[in-house]
Write a protein that holds these residues in place. Structure first.
Motif, PDB file in Angstrom:
ATOM      1  N   LYS A 137      -1.818   2.123  -4.219  1.00 61.15           N
ATOM      2  CA  LYS A 137      -2.677   3.171  -3.362  1.00 61.15           C
ATOM      3  C   LYS A 137      -3.759   3.522  -4.213  1.00 61.15           C
ATOM      4  O   LYS A 137      -3.738   3.661  -5.403  1.00 61.15           O
ATOM      5  N   ASP A 193      -5.174   6.995  -3.975  1.00 61.90           N
ATOM      6  CA  ASP A 193      -5.072   8.153  -3.588  1.00 61.90           C
ATOM      7  C   ASP A 193      -4.499   8.775  -4.944  1.00 61.90           C
ATOM      8  O   ASP A 193      -4.204   7.703  -5.679  1.00 61.90           O
ATOM      9  N   THR A 243       0.898  -1.034  -0.085  1.00 58.69           N
ATOM     10  CA  THR A 243       0.026   0.189   0.150  1.00 58.69           C
ATOM     11  C   THR A 243       0.880   1.129   0.280  1.00 58.69           C
ATOM     12  O   THR A 243       0.407   2.326   0.042  1.00 58.69           O
TER      13      THR A 243
END
Length: 144
Positions: free
Chosen positions: A59, A61, A53
């Motif tokens: 990720k 984001d 992550t």
């Protein structure tokens, strides 16, 4: 780029393109490093890649930056490499570029012109017809 081998000379010639988050930089590199020649792979080799992550690939984001990078990469691909692809792949590449922009905002006139040129140059009548309908709908939405 763990699955590709290239010479230092090739790397020094092309380098890595500076996309946001370095997203798509590896894709651009193997296209540039190949100098439009076939790329050979060793399918039986093992490569270990660590995912977590903490990696930007893992990720969820920064999606806006990833999309901007994809738009920039696909614009390069269309402008410089489209002729090396077969018709079905050409349409996928162009449609992906168009769709990525639309997820962010409406297409600008310059982008419509860019797309029109490549639709007319590289795609078939049916694809051009569908593109023309999308273009007309976008114009009519502005004036309604």
């Amino acid at each position: 780029m763990s699955e590709y081998i290239f010479s230092r000379k090739t790397f020094l010639k092309h380098g890595f393109h500076n996309y946001p988050l370095a997203w798509n930089s590896d894709d651009r590199a193997w296209l540039d490093f190949s100098d439009n020649k076939p790329i050979f792979t060793i399918n039986k080799a093992l490569v270990y890649v660590r995912l977590s992550t903490l990696n930007i690939s893992g990720k969820q984001d920064k999606q806006d930056e990833k999309k901007l990078s994809a738009i920039s990469f696909y614009r390069f691909l269309i402008a410089n490499k489209l002729k090396f692809y077969a018709l079905p792949e050409r349409e996928i590449i162009i449609r992906f570029y168009e769709s990525e922009i639309i997820t962010q905002r409406k297409l600008k006139l310059s982008e419509w012109c860019f797309l029109t040129y490549f639709y007319l140059r590289y795609l078939d009548f049916y694809s051009i017809k569908k593109f023309s309908k999308r273009f007309l709908k976008s114009i009519l939405k502005k004036h309604v």
